[in-house]
Write a protein that holds these residues in place. Structure first.
Motif, PDB file in Angstrom:
ATOM      1  N   ASP A   1       0.858  -1.203  -0.103  1.00  0.00           N
ATOM      2  CA  ASP A   1       0.114   0.125  -0.115  1.00  0.00           C
ATOM      3  C   ASP A   1       0.915   1.205   0.038  1.00  0.00           C
ATOM      4  OD1 ASP A   1       0.985   0.159   2.927  1.00  0.00           O
ATOM      5  OD2 ASP A   1      -0.715  -1.150   3.472  1.00  0.00           O
ATOM      6  N   SER A   2       0.367   2.381   0.738  1.00  0.00           N
ATOM      7  CA  SER A   2       1.173   3.507   0.523  1.00  0.00           C
ATOM      8  C   SER A   2       2.564   3.503   1.398  1.00  0.00           C
ATOM      9  CB  SER A   2       0.236   4.611   1.376  1.00  0.00           C
ATOM     10  OG  SER A   2      -0.207   4.372   2.589  1.00  0.00           O
ATOM     11  N   LEU A   3       2.591   2.844   2.347  1.00  0.00           N
ATOM     12  CA  LEU A   3       3.906   2.436   3.046  1.00  0.00           C
ATOM     13  C   LEU A   3       5.000   2.177   2.359  1.00  0.00           C
ATOM     14  CD1 LEU A   3       2.678   0.925   6.352  1.00  0.00           C
ATOM     15  CD2 LEU A   3       3.430   3.351   5.790  1.00  0.00           C
ATOM     16  N   THR A   4       4.548   1.170   1.098  1.00  0.00           N
ATOM     17  CA  THR A   4       5.596   0.552   0.042  1.00  0.00           C
ATOM     18  C   THR A   4       5.688   1.849  -1.035  1.00  0.00           C
ATOM     19  OG1 THR A   4       4.925  -1.761   0.405  1.00  0.00           O
ATOM     20  CG2 THR A   4       5.875  -1.267  -1.961  1.00  0.00           C
ATOM     21  N   ALA A   5       4.572   2.493  -1.358  1.00  0.00           N
ATOM     22  CA  ALA A   5       4.505   3.413  -2.574  1.00  0.00           C
ATOM     23  C   ALA A   5       5.221   4.689  -2.139  1.00  0.00           C
ATOM     24  CB  ALA A   5       3.189   3.805  -2.884  1.00  0.00           C
ATOM     25  N   GLY A   6       5.751   4.727  -0.941  1.00  0.00           N
ATOM     26  CA  GLY A   6       6.351   5.964  -0.545  1.00  0.00           C
ATOM     27  C   GLY A   6       5.537   7.298  -0.324  1.00  0.00           C
ATOM     28  N   TYR A   7       4.187   7.030  -0.035  1.00  0.00           N
ATOM     29  CA  TYR A   7       3.426   8.264  -0.043  1.00  0.00           C
ATOM     30  C   TYR A   7       3.952   9.339   0.866  1.00  0.00           C
ATOM     31  CZ  TYR A   7      -0.796  10.924   1.129  1.00  0.00           C
ATOM     32  OH  TYR A   7      -1.710  12.022   1.408  1.00  0.00           O
TER      33      TYR A   7
ATOM     34  N   ILE B   1      11.236  -4.229  -7.825  1.00  0.00           N
ATOM     35  CA  ILE B   1       9.965  -3.730  -8.520  1.00  0.00           C
ATOM     36  C   ILE B   1       8.980  -3.098  -7.506  1.00  0.00           C
ATOM     37  CG2 ILE B   1       7.946  -4.030  -9.940  1.00  0.00           C
ATOM     38  CD1 ILE B   1       9.730  -6.216 -11.480  1.00  0.00           C
ATOM     39  N   ASN B   2       8.587  -1.839  -7.521  1.00  0.00           N
ATOM     40  CA  ASN B   2       7.859  -1.261  -6.307  1.00  0.00           C
ATOM     41  C   ASN B   2       6.371  -1.238  -6.974  1.00  0.00           C
ATOM     42  OD1 ASN B   2       6.308   0.484  -4.591  1.00  0.00           O
ATOM     43  ND2 ASN B   2       8.051   1.537  -4.005  1.00  0.00           N
ATOM     44  N   SER B   3       5.496  -2.229  -6.229  1.00  0.00           N
ATOM     45  CA  SER B   3       4.163  -2.345  -6.811  1.00  0.00           C
ATOM     46  C   SER B   3       3.181  -1.932  -5.737  1.00  0.00           C
ATOM     47  CB  SER B   3       3.922  -3.768  -7.356  1.00  0.00           C
ATOM     48  OG  SER B   3       2.566  -3.775  -7.969  1.00  0.00           O
ATOM     49  N   GLY B   4       3.514  -0.939  -5.018  1.00  0.00           N
ATOM     50  CA  GLY B   4       2.852  -0.134  -3.948  1.00  0.00           C
ATOM     51  C   GLY B   4       1.910   0.767  -4.375  1.00  0.00           C
ATOM     52  N   VAL B   5       0.464   0.520  -3.869  1.00  0.00           N
ATOM     53  CA  VAL B   5      -0.538   1.465  -4.407  1.00  0.00           C
ATOM     54  C   VAL B   5      -1.176   2.134  -3.182  1.00  0.00           C
ATOM     55  CG1 VAL B   5      -2.712   1.794  -5.279  1.00  0.00           C
ATOM     56  CG2 VAL B   5      -0.787   0.107  -6.476  1.00  0.00           C
TER      57      VAL B   5
ATOM     58  N   TRP C   1      -2.680  -9.375 -12.657  1.00  0.00           N
ATOM     59  CA  TRP C   1      -1.930  -8.493 -13.521  1.00  0.00           C
ATOM     60  C   TRP C   1      -0.537  -8.401 -13.166  1.00  0.00           C
ATOM     61  CZ3 TRP C   1       0.460  -3.846 -12.740  1.00  0.00           C
ATOM     62  CH2 TRP C   1       0.915  -3.292 -14.010  1.00  0.00           C
ATOM     63  N   VAL C   2       0.065  -8.264 -11.647  1.00  0.00           N
ATOM     64  CA  VAL C   2       1.231  -8.273 -11.396  1.00  0.00           C
ATOM     65  C   VAL C   2       2.140  -9.427 -11.636  1.00  0.00           C
ATOM     66  CG1 VAL C   2       2.784  -7.917  -9.191  1.00  0.00           C
ATOM     67  CG2 VAL C   2       0.629  -6.366  -9.497  1.00  0.00           C
ATOM     68  N   LEU C   3       1.381 -10.834 -11.577  1.00  0.00           N
ATOM     69  CA  LEU C   3       2.145 -11.871 -11.788  1.00  0.00           C
ATOM     70  C   LEU C   3       2.233 -12.262 -13.365  1.00  0.00           C
ATOM     71  CD1 LEU C   3       0.445 -13.928  -9.099  1.00  0.00           C
ATOM     72  CD2 LEU C   3       2.766 -12.999  -9.089  1.00  0.00           C
ATOM     73  N   ASN C   4       2.009 -11.311 -13.969  1.00  0.00           N
ATOM     74  CA  ASN C   4       2.282 -11.394 -15.651  1.00  0.00           C
ATOM     75  C   ASN C   4       3.808 -11.560 -15.945  1.00  0.00           C
ATOM     76  OD1 ASN C   4      -0.304 -11.535 -16.592  1.00  0.00           O
ATOM     77  ND2 ASN C   4      -0.487  -9.474 -16.727  1.00  0.00           N
ATOM     78  N   GLN C   5       4.677 -10.984 -14.831  1.00  0.00           N
ATOM     79  CA  GLN C   5       6.164 -11.096 -14.963  1.00  0.00           C
ATOM     80  C   GLN C   5       6.551 -12.304 -14.151  1.00  0.00           C
ATOM     81  OE1 GLN C   5       7.672  -7.275 -13.401  1.00  0.00           O
ATOM     82  NE2 GLN C   5       5.896  -7.193 -12.221  1.00  0.00           N
ATOM     83  N   LYS C   6       7.695 -12.738 -14.497  1.00  0.00           N
ATOM     84  CA  LYS C   6       8.185 -13.813 -13.453  1.00  0.00           C
ATOM     85  C   LYS C   6       8.804 -13.183 -12.260  1.00  0.00           C
ATOM     86  CE  LYS C   6      11.852 -17.452 -13.244  1.00  0.00           C
ATOM     87  NZ  LYS C   6      12.611 -17.012 -12.066  1.00  0.00           N
TER      88      LYS C   6
ATOM     89  N   PHE D   1       8.559 -12.331  -3.545  1.00  0.00           N
ATOM     90  CA  PHE D   1       7.461 -11.509  -3.442  1.00  0.00           C
ATOM     91  C   PHE D   1       7.162 -11.122  -1.960  1.00  0.00           C
ATOM     92  CE2 PHE D   1       2.868 -11.192  -2.930  1.00  0.00           C
ATOM     93  CZ  PHE D   1       2.567 -10.535  -4.131  1.00  0.00           C
ATOM     94  N   ILE D   2       7.303  -9.636  -1.700  1.00  0.00           N
ATOM     95  CA  ILE D   2       7.038  -9.052  -0.404  1.00  0.00           C
ATOM     96  C   ILE D   2       5.582  -8.545  -0.164  1.00  0.00           C
ATOM     97  CG2 ILE D   2       8.125  -7.477   1.025  1.00  0.00           C
ATOM     98  CD1 ILE D   2      10.168  -9.449  -0.121  1.00  0.00           C
ATOM     99  N   LEU D   3       4.935  -9.353   0.650  1.00  0.00           N
ATOM    100  CA  LEU D   3       3.626  -8.894   0.534  1.00  0.00           C
ATOM    101  C   LEU D   3       3.285  -7.911   1.762  1.00  0.00           C
ATOM    102  CD1 LEU D   3       0.426  -9.155   0.106  1.00  0.00           C
ATOM    103  CD2 LEU D   3       0.512 -11.653   0.972  1.00  0.00           C
ATOM    104  N   GLU D   4       2.903  -6.670   1.399  1.00  0.00           N
ATOM    105  CA  GLU D   4       2.718  -5.919   2.589  1.00  0.00           C
ATOM    106  C   GLU D   4       1.271  -5.076   2.246  1.00  0.00           C
ATOM    107  OE1 GLU D   4       2.102  -2.069   3.970  1.00  0.00           O
ATOM    108  OE2 GLU D   4       3.189  -1.805   2.149  1.00  0.00           O
TER     109      GLU D   4
END
Length: 244
Positions: free
Chosen positions: A70-76, A103-107, A121-126, A130-133
């Motif tokens: 989420d925003s913590l990963t995205a660097g809000y 790869i920063n996939s934070g929203v 959608w995110v898993l379309n790449q290898k 995987f860091i789940l936050e």
């Protein structure tokens, strides 16, 4: 007399035909030999190019670490995304010459439900790590804990289904006491229980030594400052580093 001349002409014709045929066979043999030599050279060249191309591909490949949060990963709230903890971890990886790309996939504002909806959608790449936050926004909105737990499990299952070899790190979160003691306590247990159930690596608490400290958080009291992000990176690296 005429008959003898005819026979002589026939003999001469046959001798000439044999000579032509012999020369033709010789020419054809040389042509085939040259053709085979050319083909062999061509095959050797193609093989050499194929080997070089393969070696180039292998040497240029890097493993991928996806920070899914989420925003913590995205660097809000930060002026520079490079101050967010995933980017700081990339800097550490680079300094150690490790073959990984972050790869920063934070929203910002993401809930576990939103994460579940976009995971494919995110898993379309290898993905190698995987860091789940996720989960903090669920807690702050009072989402039923059963729903949060099930959504996180669904995300874990999706990652495992796509690639069983992907290493998953679950990032733990805690809530302020104003959400109610029972809710807060049960929320806290979701992360270690899921980590144990799925045999995942666990960051016990992302905001350790940062949460609730005004000088390390922005004016909203929730999102870390640049200095706070450095501590988040340290908290995650303690678990991630040995994995890499």
């Amino acid at each position: 007399m005429l008959k003898m001349k005819y026979k002589q002409l026939l003999v001469n014709y046959r001798n000439s035909a044999r000579k032509i045929f012999t020369n033709f066979c010789y020419f054809l043999g040389v042509l085939l030999l040259l053709s085979c030599g050319s083909d062999s050279s061509k095959k050797e060249t193609i093989t050499e190019k194929t080997v070089v191309k393969t070696e180039t591909t292998v040497s240029s490949s890097t493993k991928k670490i996806v920070f899914f949060g989420d925003s913590l990963t995205a660097g809000y709230g930060l002026d520079d995304i490079n101050d967010a903890f995933p980017a700081l971890i990339q800097a550490t990886i680079d300094s150690l010459a490790l073959n990984y790309t972050v790869i920063n996939s934070g929203v910002s504002g993401e809930t576990t439900s939103g994460g579940k909806n976009r995971i494919n959608w995110v898993l379309n790449q290898k993905v190698d790590v995987f860091i789940l936050e996720l989960g903090a926004n669920d807690g702050l909105r009072g989402v039923p804990l059963k729903e949060t737990r099930e959504n996180l499990q669904a995300i874990i299952d999706a990652v495992r289904k796509k690639n069983p070899q992907t290493k998953i790190v679950l990032v733990g979160m805690q809530l302020p006491p104003n959400m109610g003691q029972d809710y807060t306590n049960e929320f806290k247990t979701i992360f270690p229980q899921l980590a144990s159930k799925n045999k995942l690596s666990l960051v016990p608490f992302l905001l350790k030594d940062v949460g609730g400290i005004p000088s390390l958080n922005q004016s909203d009291g929730i999102h870390p400052t640049v200095e706070g992000q450095k501590i988040l990176a340290k908290n995650v690296w303690e678990i991630l580093g040995p994995i890499l």
